[in-house]
Design an enzyme around this catalytic site. Structure first.
Site, PDB file in Angstrom:
ATOM      1  N   GLU A 488     -32.367 -14.349  58.664  1.00 45.85           N
ATOM      2  CA  GLU A 488     -33.716 -14.372  58.540  1.00 45.85           C
ATOM      3  C   GLU A 488     -34.369 -15.138  59.973  1.00 45.85           C
ATOM      4  O   GLU A 488     -35.288 -14.584  60.459  1.00 45.85           O
ATOM      5  CB  GLU A 488     -34.240 -15.724  57.478  1.00 45.85           C
ATOM      6  CG  GLU A 488     -35.543 -16.234  57.457  1.00 45.85           C
ATOM      7  CD  GLU A 488     -36.455 -15.221  57.362  1.00 45.85           C
ATOM      8  OE1 GLU A 488     -36.378 -14.016  56.840  1.00 45.85           O
ATOM      9  OE2 GLU A 488     -37.851 -15.632  57.547  1.00 45.85           O
ATOM     10  N   GLU A 495     -39.515  -9.747  64.650  1.00 48.16           N
ATOM     11  CA  GLU A 495     -40.844  -9.094  64.603  1.00 48.16           C
ATOM     12  C   GLU A 495     -41.806  -9.872  65.157  1.00 48.16           C
ATOM     13  O   GLU A 495     -42.982  -9.127  65.370  1.00 48.16           O
ATOM     14  CB  GLU A 495     -40.926  -9.337  63.082  1.00 48.16           C
ATOM     15  CG  GLU A 495     -40.997 -10.731  62.579  1.00 48.16           C
ATOM     16  CD  GLU A 495     -41.527 -10.853  61.214  1.00 48.16           C
ATOM     17  OE1 GLU A 495     -42.220 -10.053  60.540  1.00 48.16           O
ATOM     18  OE2 GLU A 495     -41.178 -11.905  60.182  1.00 48.16           O
TER      19      GLU A 495
HETATM   20  C1  AGP Z   1     -41.459 -11.224  57.008  1.00 47.53           C
HETATM   21  O1  AGP Z   1     -41.652 -12.001  57.792  1.00 47.53           O
HETATM   22  C2  AGP Z   1     -41.926  -9.825  57.051  1.00 47.53           C
HETATM   23  N1  AGP Z   1     -43.506 -10.015  57.074  1.00 47.53           N
HETATM   24  C3  AGP Z   1     -41.510  -8.888  56.059  1.00 47.53           C
HETATM   25  O2  AGP Z   1     -40.445  -8.726  55.987  1.00 47.53           O
HETATM   26  C4  AGP Z   1     -41.839  -9.305  54.670  1.00 47.53           C
HETATM   27  O3  AGP Z   1     -41.010 -10.250  54.247  1.00 47.53           O
HETATM   28  C5  AGP Z   1     -41.557  -8.169  53.567  1.00 47.53           C
HETATM   29  O4  AGP Z   1     -42.460  -7.237  53.858  1.00 47.53           O
HETATM   30  C6  AGP Z   1     -41.872  -8.371  52.156  1.00 47.53           C
HETATM   31  O5  AGP Z   1     -43.205  -8.725  51.891  1.00 47.53           O
HETATM   32  P1  AGP Z   1     -43.278  -9.391  50.568  1.00 47.53           P
HETATM   33  O6  AGP Z   1     -42.472 -10.615  50.345  1.00 47.53           O
HETATM   34  O7  AGP Z   1     -44.993  -9.524  50.196  1.00 47.53           O
HETATM   35  O8  AGP Z   1     -42.994  -8.475  49.387  1.00 47.53           O
END
Ligand code: AGP
Length: 615
Positions: A488, A495
């Site tokens: 994480e 990102e």
């Molecule tokens: C995490 O910081 C990102 N923005 C991305 O990995 C996100 O967790 C992933 O797209 C899943 O999104 P959700 O929890 O809305 O399904």
């Protein structure tokens, strides 16, 4: 979170309220509504969807204007987002009209009592129960609105910020606050109400921030007074002068939504526990799970499907469920699961985790699992989202809207739900002693405090962040419960700062990654583990001997790692299974500060969307 706006004065309240609601859009919402006293009665208009949709409906209406009104943007907690559940909510007599931000924990008990007294309900909301409780008290005790609100709120358990108006006394607005924000703008012979000051910042700089347990009866200037909800005693409020800009206020003084949301984690965790964890009774109440507990008890395995950060919370859950509830868990990327023709039996449990509740891969994976007869339990942050509706049952995290693309408070509240599920399941399966069960319950109840303490290392982390500005690669290492946190932390850095980073189980280093180590490759090691602590120390020494720079996260008072690491960030002690909540915080802050120092768009990083609704 929901947003509240109100106005009382000589102007037409409707445009002021609509503009105020638009200022609160940043808080996230799924429906909105307004109510105005038009000279003869309270008229209202509300709808699911954006404020622009509400405005279109208002254009078709006449005679919605007047000098007193309230408005609301709803972030659903009880009841699907739809027109009926939108606020304002009326009492049965249609005389009282109320908007509310918060959660009334004992609303179903109150609702049953009111039904016995002849009340009926149109919506699924706790808010409609609240406005009818006030009506019931007002009538039963023959008191004015202000006193009825005060008496009613002493029967309520939960959090609220509310504004209520009375058809029979259309020259006052009663407001009250406990646990959700509410402020009052004091103008020249006019008053404004807002969940924050953004709705009225251009009209007045004089603001009263209502405190928890306070109520105000707003009339014209000289007749406005403030009381304590507990005993109705009068209080004299402090009038503050506003200095902050509009942009700063929307971020509550933080430079970015991501930082605001990192700091909201203690409250978000507490809100997620609210109404579910009862320490004194030793109870974890999760209706979505209680209704299907036998499915959980008979399941041979749990498969967790998710993407990104939500997948990481699923990985933490694997350690929790297997260690605490002794049930096999597999964690799958939803995008892989949906295409690999997985072996899913009809008595399998699938847990789908998603902040947005709209991630296309996760939604598709759920449909596949259901087509194979599996029971799907959804953990979402957005009420009424597609994944929540597609799941057979589930639990909502009460993190409030997460605006920053990089997920932070959603992650820790997902783990909060999963932890409660694991402990609850261990008790139901009888695989845990009463003593250990109560120890876990107590630990869960203190997570928010430990996260709050972990936030205090922010300044140290800001200094350390400077060491990373020239890095092109980073390594994150962790063991056990902290291996998913290493992943994480690496994702957070990638990102928002665009620096390549990888997370690994620390012991995996000797199987390849250690070849990467040199003086240009900073390594972040999560070294809070009690189990295998000495092995983590030797991992650090292996890296040091190859000129690698070490940034270690350690438990407070650590000595051994401190001697070998270049930089150390201390976090509070905790049992192993709680460490993920605590060790993720410095990694969130580290990635944030590095990205800010590199001048990146922290809240809206390039190429990314907050919700990936496409494949
Ligand atoms: C995490 O910081 C990102 N923005 C991305 O990995 C996100 O967790 C992933 O797209 C899943 O999104 P959700 O929890 O809305 O399904």
């Amino acid at each position: 979170m929901c947003g509240i706006v109100g106005y009382l004065g000589e102007r037409d309240s409707l445009p002021i309220i609509l503009n105020g609601l638009k200022r609160l859009e940043y808080r996230g919402y799924d429906s909105s509504g307004v109510a105005v006293y038009n000279g003869s009665k309270i008229v209202s208009c509300k709808s699911k969807g954006k404020i622009s949709k509400l405005e279109k409906q208002l254009q078709k209406r006449k005679n919605i204007s007047g000098g007193i009104g309230i408005g609301h943007t709803r972030w659903a907690t009880h009841g699907e987002p739809n027109d009926v559940n939108a606020h304002p909510q009326f009492s049965n007599s249609k005389k009282l009209c109320l908007v509310h931000n918060g959660i009334i924990e004992n609303y179903s008990t109150i609702k049953q009592k009111l039904i016995k007294e002849g009340f009926s309900f149109d919506s699924e909301t706790d808010t409609e129960v609240l406005v009818n409780l006030i009506e019931y008290v007002k009538h039963k005790k023959s008191v004015k609105l202000g006193e009825a609100v005060q008496i009613a709120l002493n029967q309520v358990i939960g959090a609220y910020a509310l504004a209520v108006i009375d058809n029979e006394k259309p020259d006052e607005i009663v407001v009250a606050k406990l646990g959700s924000p509410l402020c009052i703008g004091i103008g020249e012979d006019e008053h404004f109400i807002g969940s924050d000051v953004t709705p009225f910042i251009e009209y007045t700089k004089n603001v009263v921030y209502l405190e928890d347990g306070e109520l105000a009866i707003i009339r014209n200037h000289k007749d406005t007074f403030f009381r304590k909800i507990s005993d109705n005693s009068l209080i004299s409020p402090t009038i503050n002068k506003l200095e902050l800009s509009l942009d700063k206020i929307e971020k509550q003084g933080f430079d970015h939504y991501m930082l605001k949301e990192i700091y909201e984690q203690p409250k978000a965790i507490k809100d997620t526990l609210r109404g579910r964890l009862n320490v004194s009774k030793g109870i974890i109440k999760m209706s979505g799970m209680d209704d299907y507990i036998n499915k959980f008890l008979s399941a041979k395995k749990i498969t967790i499907i998710a993407c990104g950060t939500s997948w990481h919370s699923g990985l933490v859950a694997e350690y929790m469920f297997e260690k605490i509830a002794r049930i096999p868990v597999e964690v799958e990327y939803a995008s892989e699961f949906r295409y690999r023709d997985p072996v899913i039996e009809s008595d399998d449990i699938v847990i789908a985790i998603s902040q947005s509740g709209e991630t296309a891969d996760t939604l598709a994976a759920i449909k596949l699992a259901k087509s194979r007869g599996a029971f799907v339990y959804g953990i979402c942050n957005v009420v009424g989202s597609s994944i929540a509706r597609e799941s057979d049952s589930g639990s909502y995290t009460h993190a409030g809207p997460e605006i920053g693309v990089a997920s932070t408070k959603a992650f820790t509240t997902q783990m909060t739900i999963l932890y409660m599920m694991a402990v609850k399941l261990s008790k139901s399966k009888g695989v845990i002693s009463e003593k250990l069960y109560h120890k876990y319950i107590l630990e869960i109840s203190n997570i928010d405090k430990k996260v709050h303490t972990a936030l205090s290392s922010n300044n140290v982390i800001k200094k350390i962040a400077k060491e990373f500005l020239k890095a092109t690669n980073c390594l994150y290492l962790g063991r056990g419960y902290n291996f998913p946190i290493a992943l994480e932390g690496a994702l957070k850095l990638k990102e928002i700062s665009y620096i390549h980073a990888e997370g690994y189980p620390a012991a995996e280093m000797k199987h390849g990654p250690i070849a990467l180590i040199d003086e240009n490759m900073p390594t972040i090691v999560i070294a809070t583990n009690k189990i295998n602590y000495d092995k983590i120390v030797s991992n650090i020494q292996e890296i040091k001997s190859r000129k690698g720079k070490i940034f270690a996260i350690v438990s407070k008072g650590d000595k051994e790692v401190k001697e070998v690491a270049d930089h150390v960030i201390e976090v509070p002690h905790s049992i192993e299974s709680i460490t993920p909540f605590i060790t993720v915080v410095p990694l969130q802050l580290l990635s944030y500060h590095i990205a800010v120092m590199l001048g990146k768009d922290v809240d809206q990083p390039r190429n990314l969307a907050k919700s990936v609704t496409v494949e």
